[in-house]
Structures are given as C-alpha cells and as structure tokens.
Design an enzyme around this catalytic site. Structure first.
Site, PDB file in Angstrom:
ATOM      1  N   GLU A  44       0.893  -1.170   0.000  1.00 60.85           N
ATOM      2  CA  GLU A  44       0.000   0.000   0.000  1.00 60.85           C
ATOM      3  C   GLU A  44       0.920   1.206   0.000  1.00 60.85           C
ATOM      4  O   GLU A  44       1.508   1.556   1.019  1.00 60.85           O
ATOM      5  CB  GLU A  44      -0.884  -0.057   1.255  1.00 60.85           C
ATOM      6  CG  GLU A  44      -1.844   1.099   1.381  1.00 60.85           C
ATOM      7  CD  GLU A  44      -2.514   1.144   2.758  1.00 60.85           C
ATOM      8  OE1 GLU A  44      -2.920   0.084   3.295  1.00 60.85           O
ATOM      9  OE2 GLU A  44      -2.634   2.251   3.296  1.00 60.85           O
ATOM     10  N   ARG A  48       1.342  10.103   0.480  1.00 61.21           N
ATOM     11  CA  ARG A  48       1.737  11.131   1.440  1.00 61.21           C
ATOM     12  C   ARG A  48       3.012  11.797   0.989  1.00 61.21           C
ATOM     13  O   ARG A  48       3.465  12.750   1.601  1.00 61.21           O
ATOM     14  CB  ARG A  48       2.017  10.461   2.792  1.00 61.21           C
ATOM     15  CG  ARG A  48       0.858  10.446   3.721  1.00 61.21           C
ATOM     16  CD  ARG A  48       1.247   9.648   4.948  1.00 61.21           C
ATOM     17  NE  ARG A  48       0.573   8.383   4.961  1.00 61.21           N
ATOM     18  CZ  ARG A  48       0.854   7.396   5.822  1.00 61.21           C
ATOM     19  NH1 ARG A  48       1.804   7.544   6.705  1.00 61.21           N
ATOM     20  NH2 ARG A  48       0.174   6.287   5.778  1.00 61.21           N
ATOM     21  N   THR A  72      -3.617   6.058   1.771  1.00 62.81           N
ATOM     22  CA  THR A  72      -3.819   7.459   2.154  1.00 62.81           C
ATOM     23  C   THR A  72      -4.496   8.255   1.030  1.00 62.81           C
ATOM     24  O   THR A  72      -4.195   9.424   0.826  1.00 62.81           O
ATOM     25  CB  THR A  72      -2.487   8.144   2.562  1.00 62.81           C
ATOM     26  OG1 THR A  72      -1.631   7.190   3.201  1.00 62.81           O
ATOM     27  CG2 THR A  72      -2.737   9.267   3.556  1.00 62.81           C
ATOM     28  N   LYS A 132     -11.191  -1.105   6.384  1.00 63.21           N
ATOM     29  CA  LYS A 132      -9.918  -0.934   7.090  1.00 63.21           C
ATOM     30  C   LYS A 132     -10.251  -0.364   8.466  1.00 63.21           C
ATOM     31  O   LYS A 132     -11.071   0.558   8.577  1.00 63.21           O
ATOM     32  CB  LYS A 132      -9.020   0.024   6.298  1.00 63.21           C
ATOM     33  CG  LYS A 132      -7.742   0.419   7.020  1.00 63.21           C
ATOM     34  CD  LYS A 132      -6.790   1.174   6.092  1.00 63.21           C
ATOM     35  CE  LYS A 132      -5.641   1.780   6.879  1.00 63.21           C
ATOM     36  NZ  LYS A 132      -4.566   2.285   6.011  1.00 63.21           N
TER      37      LYS A 132
HETATM   38  C1  3PG Z   1      -0.536   3.876   8.051  1.00 60.65           C
HETATM   39  O1  3PG Z   1       0.308   4.502   7.439  1.00 60.65           O
HETATM   40  O2  3PG Z   1      -1.542   3.347   7.546  1.00 60.65           O
HETATM   41  C2  3PG Z   1      -0.268   3.719   9.504  1.00 60.65           C
HETATM   42  O3  3PG Z   1       0.581   4.715   9.928  1.00 60.65           O
HETATM   43  C3  3PG Z   1       0.311   2.381   9.749  1.00 60.65           C
HETATM   44  O4  3PG Z   1       0.470   2.250  11.100  1.00 60.65           O
HETATM   45  P1  3PG Z   1       1.759   1.550  11.702  1.00 60.65           P
HETATM   46  O5  3PG Z   1       2.925   2.433  11.347  1.00 60.65           O
HETATM   47  O6  3PG Z   1       1.504   1.504  13.188  1.00 60.65           O
HETATM   48  O7  3PG Z   1       1.883   0.190  11.111  1.00 60.65           O
END
Ligand code: 3PG
Length: 215
Positions: A44, A48, A72, A132
């Site tokens: 994924e 960002r 995102t 999600k």
């Molecule tokens: C994301 O980017 O979806 C979350 O920040 C993922 O969370 P994590 O870094 O705790 O795995």
C-alpha cells in the site's frame, strides 16, 4: 468471481499488506523485490509523499509479482492519479463517498476505513465487504473489531496502526480479520537508510506468522 471478490481473496491470501512510505521513487523497485522475496507480495504505497505515483508506476511496470496499490487516498483526484500510475487498489485512512463511488464505478478495488458502527454502516450500505480499521490500536484493537463483527455479520476488517510481529497472530486468528496492514517490516526510516536485509528478515518473519496462523 467479481473483481472485488478476487481482490478480497488476494488480500486474504497475503495476510499482511505492508504500508509503504517512499520518499524516493528509486527505492520502489528494491523494496518491492524485498517484499516479494520475503513472502508478502503487496504494497500500500501511501499518497503522502511526492514520490507515491511514480513509485506505484515503477512497481506496476517493473515488478510483476507485487500487487501494488495506493494508500492514504483522500480525494478522487488522487485515486485517478494512482490508478493512472498502475495502482491495483485504493486504500484510505477514513472514507469519502465520492472516492468510494468513483472506485466502484470504475471497478477499482477499494478498502476505505471506518472505526464506528455508523461508519461501518455507511460502507456496508455502499456494497463493501471489508473495512480498514484504522488506527486500530487507538480505537480498541481486536476487542472493538470483535464487537463490530458481532453486529456486522460477515463483514470483515483490515486492522492497521499498531500492528506488529507480537500481536499479528492474535489479529489474524480472528475470522473477522481478512488481513492486517502495517509499516513494521518496512519502516520509513529503514527504507531511507536502505536497510534491505533487515526489511527482508522482518518481512519473512511476518510471512511466517501468516503461514502458521492460517495453516
Ligand atoms: C498507516 O500509514 O496506515 C499507519 O501509519 C500504519 O500504522 P503503523 O505504522 O503503526 O503500522
């Protein structure tokens, strides 16, 4: 089988969808190779950073064994850019109905996020079977997912946020959980510092947890 069913089937098979934050598109290919070799062949790629669309394009064009999608995604414009770059799916940290509808209209698999019964209701009513659950740890983790799953019978969840090698097995053991998302095997700093051996070891460890939990 519909495009969504085959997507859900793939996600379930993966067990973990690595969440990738790439500052430089040149890191996309070696990272994808680590994920494939480590046994978690999906990513994924988060929208960002400026490198997101190009990173997806590189994975789509040069790494045929990885299922690369976009994360995102907040707007229809981002969803379009991601799909133009070759994204196979769209993930969002919440949901925006314009984005959800655009994905459904264009047969682009999508997993938007929700944490409350009202949000899950909206996504179920839109026709989605997987939500999600983000940020999972802060919103009650497995206990909250179990409570939601007891009401939204048959609906499944992809917890992300605070998932790691220590709690992955507990999440995956719950039938309401289709897969988990997370950065722990490919932390942004590890990518920046090109710690590919370390990421490979952590990816293999996560893949092994998936195998032993689902065996
Ligand atoms: C994301 O980017 O979806 C979350 O920040 C993922 O969370 P994590 O870094 O705790 O795995």
């Amino acid at each position: 089988m519909s495009y969504m069913d085959s997507f859900y089937e793939n996600v379930e098979k993966m067990g973990v969808v690595p969440v990738v934050v790439l500052d430089k598109a040149e890191d996309a290919k070696p990272l994808a190779e680590v994920l494939v070799e480590g046994g978690l062949p999906s990513a994924e790629v988060t929208f960002r950073t400026d490198a997101a669309a190009e990173s997806i394009k590189i994975m789509a064009d040069e790494c045929p064994d990885i299922m690369a999608g976009a994360g995102t995604v907040l707007t229809v414009e981002q969803a379009k850019r991601a799909v133009d770059a070759g994204a196979k799916f769209i993930v969002s940290p919440g949901y925006n109905m314009d984005v959800v509808e655009w994905c459904l209209d264009n047969k682009v698999p999508t997993i938007p996020a929700g944490v409350t019964p009202t949000e899950v209701t909206a996504l179920v009513n839109a026709g989605l079977e997987v939500t999600k659950f983000f940020p999972a740890a802060q919103y009650g983790g497995l206990a909250t997912i179990k409570a939601l799953a007891s009401v939204f019978v048959g609906h499944r969840f992809m917890p992300t946020g605070g998932v790691n090698a220590q709690n992955l097995a507990a999440y995956l053991a719950d039938p309401a959980i289709i897969a988990c998302g997370g950065t722990w095997m490919v932390k942004p700093q590890m990518i920046r510092e090109h710690r590919f051996d370390e990421m490979l070891a952590l990816t293999k460890e996560a893949a092994e947890i998936v195998r032993s939990t689902r065996a």
